[in-house]
Design a protein around this motif. Structure first.
Motif, PDB file in Angstrom:
ATOM      1  N   UNK A 103       0.869  -0.925  -0.189  1.00 17.39           N
ATOM      2  CA  UNK A 103      -0.410  -0.181   0.045  1.00 17.39           C
ATOM      3  C   UNK A 103       0.659   1.315  -0.144  1.00 17.39           C
ATOM      4  N   UNK A 104       1.748   1.386   0.490  1.00 14.75           N
ATOM      5  CA  UNK A 104       2.426   2.606   0.500  1.00 14.75           C
ATOM      6  C   UNK A 104       3.670   2.263  -0.254  1.00 14.75           C
ATOM      7  N   UNK A 105       3.665   1.586  -1.002  1.00 20.23           N
ATOM      8  CA  UNK A 105       4.546   1.212  -2.022  1.00 20.23           C
ATOM      9  C   UNK A 105       3.391   1.952  -3.132  1.00 20.23           C
ATOM     10  N   UNK A 106       2.331   1.645  -3.284  1.00 18.32           N
ATOM     11  CA  UNK A 106       2.390   1.941  -4.721  1.00 18.32           C
ATOM     12  C   UNK A 106       1.015   3.673  -4.013  1.00 18.32           C
ATOM     13  N   UNK A 107       1.524   3.984  -3.112  1.00 18.52           N
ATOM     14  CA  UNK A 107       0.690   5.451  -2.516  1.00 18.52           C
ATOM     15  C   UNK A 107       2.011   6.329  -3.487  1.00 18.52           C
ATOM     16  N   UNK A 108       3.530   5.594  -3.050  1.00 17.32           N
ATOM     17  CA  UNK A 108       4.600   5.938  -3.358  1.00 17.32           C
ATOM     18  C   UNK A 108       4.674   6.180  -5.054  1.00 17.32           C
ATOM     19  N   UNK A 109       4.469   5.497  -5.858  1.00 20.58           N
ATOM     20  CA  UNK A 109       4.749   5.436  -7.315  1.00 20.58           C
ATOM     21  C   UNK A 109       3.729   6.525  -7.427  1.00 20.58           C
ATOM     22  N   UNK A 110       2.610   5.929  -7.652  1.00 22.37           N
ATOM     23  CA  UNK A 110       1.005   6.627  -7.527  1.00 22.37           C
ATOM     24  C   UNK A 110       1.424   8.385  -7.827  1.00 22.37           C
ATOM     25  N   UNK A 111       1.702   8.355  -6.542  1.00 22.14           N
ATOM     26  CA  UNK A 111       2.125  10.460  -6.273  1.00 22.14           C
ATOM     27  C   UNK A 111       3.141  10.211  -7.855  1.00 22.14           C
ATOM     28  N   UNK A 112       4.207   9.788  -7.565  1.00 22.47           N
ATOM     29  CA  UNK A 112       5.679   9.901  -8.535  1.00 22.47           C
ATOM     30  C   UNK A 112       4.791  10.197  -9.897  1.00 22.47           C
ATOM     31  N   UNK A 113       3.632   9.180 -10.415  1.00 23.40           N
ATOM     32  CA  UNK A 113       3.018   8.870 -11.594  1.00 23.40           C
ATOM     33  C   UNK A 113       2.601  10.163 -11.669  1.00 23.40           C
ATOM     34  N   UNK A 114       1.787   9.836 -10.913  1.00 23.35           N
ATOM     35  CA  UNK A 114       0.753  11.706 -11.093  1.00 23.35           C
ATOM     36  C   UNK A 114       1.373  12.935 -11.747  1.00 23.35           C
ATOM     37  N   UNK A 115       2.936  13.533 -11.602  1.00 26.46           N
ATOM     38  CA  UNK A 115       3.342  14.605 -11.107  1.00 26.46           C
ATOM     39  C   UNK A 115       4.187  14.508 -12.942  1.00 26.46           C
ATOM     40  N   UNK A 116       3.956  15.319 -13.988  1.00 27.07           N
ATOM     41  CA  UNK A 116       4.307  15.291 -15.248  1.00 27.07           C
ATOM     42  C   UNK A 116       6.302  15.122 -15.176  1.00 27.07           C
ATOM     43  N   UNK A 117       6.365  14.995 -15.766  1.00 33.01           N
ATOM     44  CA  UNK A 117       7.857  14.356 -16.071  1.00 33.01           C
ATOM     45  C   UNK A 117       9.104  15.431 -15.339  1.00 33.01           C
ATOM     46  N   UNK A 118       8.748  16.783 -15.765  1.00 26.68           N
ATOM     47  CA  UNK A 118       9.197  18.106 -15.451  1.00 26.68           C
ATOM     48  C   UNK A 118       9.143  17.636 -13.974  1.00 26.68           C
ATOM     49  N   UNK A 119       7.929  17.888 -13.626  1.00 31.26           N
ATOM     50  CA  UNK A 119       7.792  17.843 -12.347  1.00 31.26           C
ATOM     51  C   UNK A 119       8.901  16.590 -11.115  1.00 31.26           C
ATOM     52  N   UNK A 120       8.985  15.720 -11.842  1.00 29.04           N
ATOM     53  CA  UNK A 120       9.413  14.493 -11.778  1.00 29.04           C
ATOM     54  C   UNK A 120      11.275  14.534 -11.302  1.00 29.04           C
ATOM     55  N   UNK A 121      11.244  16.076 -12.757  1.00 22.29           N
ATOM     56  CA  UNK A 121      12.596  16.385 -12.639  1.00 22.29           C
ATOM     57  C   UNK A 121      13.138  17.214 -11.404  1.00 22.29           C
ATOM     58  N   UNK A 122      12.293  18.201 -11.474  1.00 24.08           N
ATOM     59  CA  UNK A 122      12.850  19.435 -10.747  1.00 24.08           C
ATOM     60  C   UNK A 122      12.938  19.353  -9.816  1.00 24.08           C
ATOM     61  N   UNK A 123      13.690  19.552  -8.848  1.00 21.73           N
ATOM     62  CA  UNK A 123      14.748  19.689  -7.589  1.00 21.73           C
ATOM     63  C   UNK A 123      13.179  20.578  -6.715  1.00 21.73           C
ATOM     64  N   UNK A 124      13.043  19.792  -5.395  1.00 21.42           N
ATOM     65  CA  UNK A 124      12.730  20.124  -4.303  1.00 21.42           C
ATOM     66  C   UNK A 124      12.624  22.225  -3.550  1.00 21.42           C
ATOM     67  N   UNK A 125      12.075  22.316  -3.566  1.00 19.06           N
ATOM     68  CA  UNK A 125      11.734  23.958  -3.102  1.00 19.06           C
ATOM     69  C   UNK A 125      12.166  22.761  -1.469  1.00 19.06           C
ATOM     70  N   UNK A 126      13.182  24.769  -0.847  1.00 20.11           N
ATOM     71  CA  UNK A 126      13.318  24.387   0.818  1.00 20.11           C
ATOM     72  C   UNK A 126      15.357  23.316   0.564  1.00 20.11           C
ATOM     73  N   UNK A 127      14.825  23.808   1.892  1.00 21.97           N
ATOM     74  CA  UNK A 127      16.415  22.609   2.452  1.00 21.97           C
ATOM     75  C   UNK A 127      16.205  21.354   2.322  1.00 21.97           C
ATOM     76  N   UNK A 128      17.023  20.586   1.990  1.00 21.19           N
ATOM     77  CA  UNK A 128      16.435  18.985   2.290  1.00 21.19           C
ATOM     78  C   UNK A 128      17.193  18.268   2.049  1.00 21.19           C
ATOM     79  N   UNK A 129      18.347  17.208   2.299  1.00 17.87           N
ATOM     80  CA  UNK A 129      19.271  16.094   2.108  1.00 17.87           C
ATOM     81  C   UNK A 129      19.290  15.726   1.076  1.00 17.87           C
ATOM     82  N   UNK A 130      18.086  15.506   0.545  1.00 15.61           N
ATOM     83  CA  UNK A 130      17.750  14.687  -0.533  1.00 15.61           C
ATOM     84  C   UNK A 130      16.628  15.884  -1.503  1.00 15.61           C
TER      85      UNK A 130
END
Length: 167
Positions: free
Chosen positions: A16-43
């Motif tokens: 369930x958690x694996x699928x939620x993660x993939x579903x969220x990622x796959x719902x993003x545009x290809x550009x959004x999937x490749x864009x860095x995050x906002x804010x300061x995080x290590x990843x």
């Protein structure tokens, strides 16, 4: 979501958690999937998060292989202690910087399947009985598997969602 107490619950929550993660990622545009995050995080992006999850899968598989052979695995990894996990996570981040999102995503899918297969081959008692295996110390095999799957996937999804919110 309550912590799994049976193999069926562990597999279900992990999936369930694996699928939620993939579903969220796959719902993003290809550009959004490749864009860095906002804010300061290590990843800094989705690739970094999936690489982190994948590498922890690999470590779990190595611990299991070494531990089940009767030896004591070096945890979390050679040269690191649980107190220096943040240093190890920085090393993991650097290791995958030359990989692209597609490569990392495919590796993550493969290592997730390997972890799922490992869970499948064990009984409830083998998974959940504390101190059953010398290498797991005072805890259970399931505790390590939960950390490497459902709990970690939840962490990854939260980090990606936070990173994708507009400033």
């Amino acid at each position: 979501m309550p912590r799994p107490k049976t193999k069926v619950q562990l597999l279900a929550q992990s999936h369930e958690n694996f699928q939620k993660l993939l579903d969220y990622i796959n719902a993003l545009s290809k550009e959004d999937q490749l864009t860095d995050f906002h804010g300061e995080t290590m990843n800094r992006n989705i690739r970094d998060v999936l690489a982190h999850l994948h590498h922890w899968h690999l470590m779990m598989l190595e611990w299991y292989q070494i531990g089940m052979s009767g030896q004591k695995p070096e945890m979390p990894a050679k040269g690191y202690t649980w107190k220096t996990t943040s240093d190890m996570n920085k090393w993991i981040l650097e290791k995958y910087q030359k990989s692209n999102l597609n490569e990392v995503k495919n590796a993550f899918l493969k290592s997730h399947e390997e972890i799922r297969a490992l869970i499948e081959k064990h009984s409830d008692e083998e998974l959940f009985k504390k101190k059953r295996y010398h290498w797991t110390g005072s805890t259970s095999l399931a505790a390590y598997l939960i950390s490497a799957t459902s709990s970690h996937y939840d962490w990854g999804l939260k980090l990606i969602k936070k990173g994708k919110k507009l400033p």
